[in-house]
Design a protein around this motif. Structure first.
Motif, short mmCIF file in Angstrom:
data_model
loop_
_atom_site.label_atom_id
_atom_site.label_comp_id
_atom_site.label_asym_id
_atom_site.label_seq_id
_atom_site.Cartn_x
_atom_site.Cartn_y
_atom_site.Cartn_z
N PRO A 135 5.71 30.87 32.39
CA PRO A 135 4.93 30.96 33.62
C PRO A 135 5.60 30.28 34.81
N PHE A 136 6.38 29.20 34.54
CA PHE A 136 7.09 28.53 35.62
C PHE A 136 8.15 29.44 36.22
N THR A 137 8.89 30.13 35.36
CA THR A 137 9.92 31.05 35.87
C THR A 137 9.29 32.21 36.63
N GLU A 138 8.11 32.68 36.16
CA GLU A 138 7.43 33.77 36.84
C GLU A 138 6.95 33.33 38.22
N LEU A 139 6.48 32.08 38.31
CA LEU A 139 5.99 31.57 39.59
C LEU A 139 7.13 31.44 40.59
N THR A 140 8.26 30.91 40.16
CA THR A 140 9.36 30.61 41.10
C THR A 140 10.30 31.77 41.32
N GLY A 141 10.35 32.69 40.36
CA GLY A 141 11.28 33.80 40.48
C GLY A 141 12.68 33.49 40.00
N TYR A 142 12.92 32.26 39.54
CA TYR A 142 14.23 31.87 39.01
C TYR A 142 14.25 32.05 37.48
N ASP A 143 15.42 32.37 36.94
CA ASP A 143 15.60 32.37 35.49
C ASP A 143 15.62 30.92 34.99
N ARG A 144 15.33 30.77 33.71
CA ARG A 144 15.33 29.43 33.13
C ARG A 144 16.71 28.79 33.25
N GLU A 145 17.75 29.60 33.08
CA GLU A 145 19.10 29.06 33.17
C GLU A 145 19.41 28.54 34.57
N GLU A 146 18.79 29.14 35.59
CA GLU A 146 19.01 28.67 36.96
C GLU A 146 18.28 27.36 37.23
N ILE A 147 17.18 27.15 36.54
CA ILE A 147 16.35 25.97 36.83
C ILE A 147 16.82 24.76 36.03
N VAL A 148 16.97 24.93 34.71
CA VAL A 148 17.33 23.80 33.85
C VAL A 148 18.69 23.26 34.28
N GLY A 149 18.74 21.95 34.51
CA GLY A 149 19.96 21.30 34.97
C GLY A 149 20.01 21.11 36.46
#
Length: 604
Positions: free
Chosen positions: A162-176
């Motif tokens: 749900p976090f990735t859906e809210l922000t529009g970023y992939d998990r790989e873009e967010i983590v790190g």
């Protein structure tokens, strides 16, 4: 990754142990390497302490690296295990990967050692993220809200779907990445301050605050952040966890509600809301106009029933009707004499309606109060005026008509008894004119009264009937009216009679030159009745409207014809006004007079 990585390295070659430890310490920011030469020693160390990753040789005395992996996996199924061997072959690599080891490397020079270091760091980061996810997975899945974990260094270590859906970023873009990816500087600073409060000894366990999330695309999203520290012991802070809730719709509803509240507060009529679930259905809200109109402050009004505005002269009948409507859960509107806080009376038009909840039950009542004192005063003044007109009409009818009739009778007797009745003939004409003025004055006084309930009336039929009741002489009628209008039929007929009579008497070509013009009324005049978009018209082809009377055409007594009382058009205007219409005299296309009646409603 600034958090220390604890590595357990197993190899029967001390030189390899030393070299590998040196490279791991050089390549990784924070690492502690424990080196052992025997697999049994490695198992003992695992029993005594915690490690983030195991690096193992393949060929060792009494066993091999895969057998050690299987033994470790029994007690530590998710612990990263990297096989680092000098005896490399496709067979060993295949067996290792099929067994589920985290990585497989052949021993080599500096490049291989750097690759080994990078893989160890990556494997540990993934392992720690999985641990966090596993720790909160049950709660996260149940919530369905966007969830994030930020480690002690201030970077995202976990986000859910749900976090990735809210922000529009992939998990790989967010983590790190840091929270600055999805927040502006002010929002990042506020979150850090909130976390500081959580970590303080006297702070709350959870901080709740508003934040605008900047998605990869589109406008900022209004959210509510619920942030807490990850569980930790002593001073070893591990990071924070947060749950976001999209409140965009909630904010829109709140703004809409605030707009409605302002509309209620600033409405030009008094508004009160009552709660029928409370004893005596008291008011729970009153707006500014209510306070202004009644003189009672909110503190005086809220909590009591609105009947406190009633007084000794309040009529019980409308009060009873209002009470019956409330008991039946139905809307109602009544006019009440109420009293302000200072005791002064005012007329109040009260309209109430039930407010129903989603299940259809009445949850509140809303009442609208409109001060109609000025209207009631005008109404009373009009009533008094009409009473005076009735009295005047009675005086004209009785006190003038009786002596007028006596005078007419006496003159008739005198004319029969004299040889030269010419003077008496003039007296008879004067008396006839006085009688006509009396009749028209009575009509004018009474036509100003309110018309009866309008009903559909066929315009052409009324025009034709009116034509038959007027002495039209040789005049002709072209009746082009069509359809129906909403009117009082008798009053509409009277209006047409006066307009037709006006055209006949004023439309004769000889009316202004000959004293006996009325005897030749209507000679050759053509009268036409037709429709307008919002009414109808009556016109003739006579000589038109004299300039001498154009400005006062509808005033009583104004006429351009000798012997005419001049009351006909005044009566026309009174009838039109009583219906809510307007009447205007204009020049017809062929030079005659045209009377346009507008504002007329037709049946729907």
């Amino acid at each position: 990754m600034s958090e220390r990585i604890d590595v357990l390295h197993v190899d029967d070659d001390p030189s390899v142990l030393d070299l590998t430890e040196a490279y791991l310490e050089r390549e990784l920011e924070s690492v502690a390497v424990t080196s052992v030469a025997e697999p049994s020693a490695a198992l003992d160390r695992l029993d005594d302490g915690e490690f983030d990753c195991v690096v193992s040789d393949y060929e060792m005395p009494g066993t091999d690296g895969l057998e050690l992996f299987e033994a470790i996996r029994t007690e530590h199924p998710r612990l990263p295990f990297v096989l680092y061997t000098g005896k490399g072959s496709e067979e060993i690599a295949s067996r290792a990967l099929n067994a589920g080891v985290t990585g497989y490397f052949q021993k080599g020079g500096p490049e291989q050692l750097r690759r080994l270091s990078n893989r160890v760091e990556q494997a540990v980061a993934e392992h720690r993220t999985r641990e966090i996810a596993d720790r909160y997975s049950t709660v996260i899945d149940a919530l369905g809200y966007p969830v994030y974990v930020v480690d002690e260094t201030g970077v995202f270590r976990f986000v859910n779907e749900p976090f990735t859906e809210l922000t529009g970023y992939d998990r790989e873009e967010i983590v790190g990445s840091t929270p600055g990816l999805i927040k502006d500087d002010d929002a990042v600073a506020e979150a850090e301050g909130r976390l500081g409060r959580v970590l303080s000894s006297s702070g709350p366990d959870v901080e709740r605050f508003s934040v605008d999330i900047a998605p990869k695309e589109g406008e900022p999203i209004s959210c509510r952040d619920h942030m807490a520290a990850l569980p930790y012991e002593g001073e070893s802070f591990e990071g924070s966890v947060g749950i976001l809730r999209d409140v965009s719709d909630e904010r829109e509803r709140r703004e809409e509600l605030e707009t409605k509240n302002r509309a209620l507060d600033e409405a030009p009529v008094g508004i009160a809301i009552t709660d029928p679930d409370l004893p005596d259905n008291p008011m729970v809200y009153v707006n500014d106009r209510f306070v202004e109109m009644t003189g009672y402050d909110r503190e005086d009004a809220v909590g009591v029933n609105c009947r406190f505005l009633q007084g000794e002269d309040t009529d019980e009948e409308p009060v009873a009707r209002l009470r019956e409507a409330i008991d039946a859960w139905e809307p109602a509107s009544v006019e009440l004499l109420n009293y302000r806080k200072d005791g002064t009376p005012f007329w109040n038009r009260v309209s109430v309606a039930p407010i129903r909840d989603g299940e259809g039950s009445v949850s509140e009542w809303v009442g609208f109060q409109e001060d109609i004192t000025a209207f009631k005063e005008r109404e009373a003044a009009l009533k008094r005026q009409n009473e005076r007109l009735d009295a005047f009409a009675g005086i004209v009818s009785h006190d003038l008509r009786n002596p007028l009739n006596v005078a007419q009778g006496r003159v008739e007797l005198a004319r029969d008894a004299t040889d030269d009745p010419s003077h008496l003939d003039a007296a008879v004409d004067a008396l006839d004119r006085i009688e006509s003025i009396v009749e028209h004055t009575l009509t004018l006084a009474r036509e100003g009264e309110t018309v009866g309930d309008p009903e559909p009336v066929a315009l052409a039929e009324v025009a034709a009937d009116s034509w038959e009741t007027v002495d039209t002489g040789s005049a002709s009628l072209s009746n082009e009216a069509d359809g129906e209008v909403l009117a009082d039929p008798d009053r509409l007929r009277n209006l047409f009679e006066n307009l037709v009579r006006n055209s006949v008497e004023h439309g004769s070509t000889g009316s202004r030159a000959e004293p006996d013009a009325v005897e030749h009324a209507g000679d050759g005049v053509r009268i036409r009745v037709g429709d307008l978009e919002d009414g109808f018209y009556v016109e003739d082809d006579g000589p038109g409207i004299p300039e001498s009377v154009r400005g006062a055409l509808f005033e009583p007594g104004e006429s351009g014809v000798a012997g005419n009382t001049g009351f006909g058009l005044a009566i026309v205007q009174e009838i039109a006004t009583a219906h809510g219409w307007t009447v205007e005299a204009v020049d017809a296309d062929d030079g005659g007079a045209r009377f346009e009646i507008r504002g007329v409603r037709r049946p729907s």
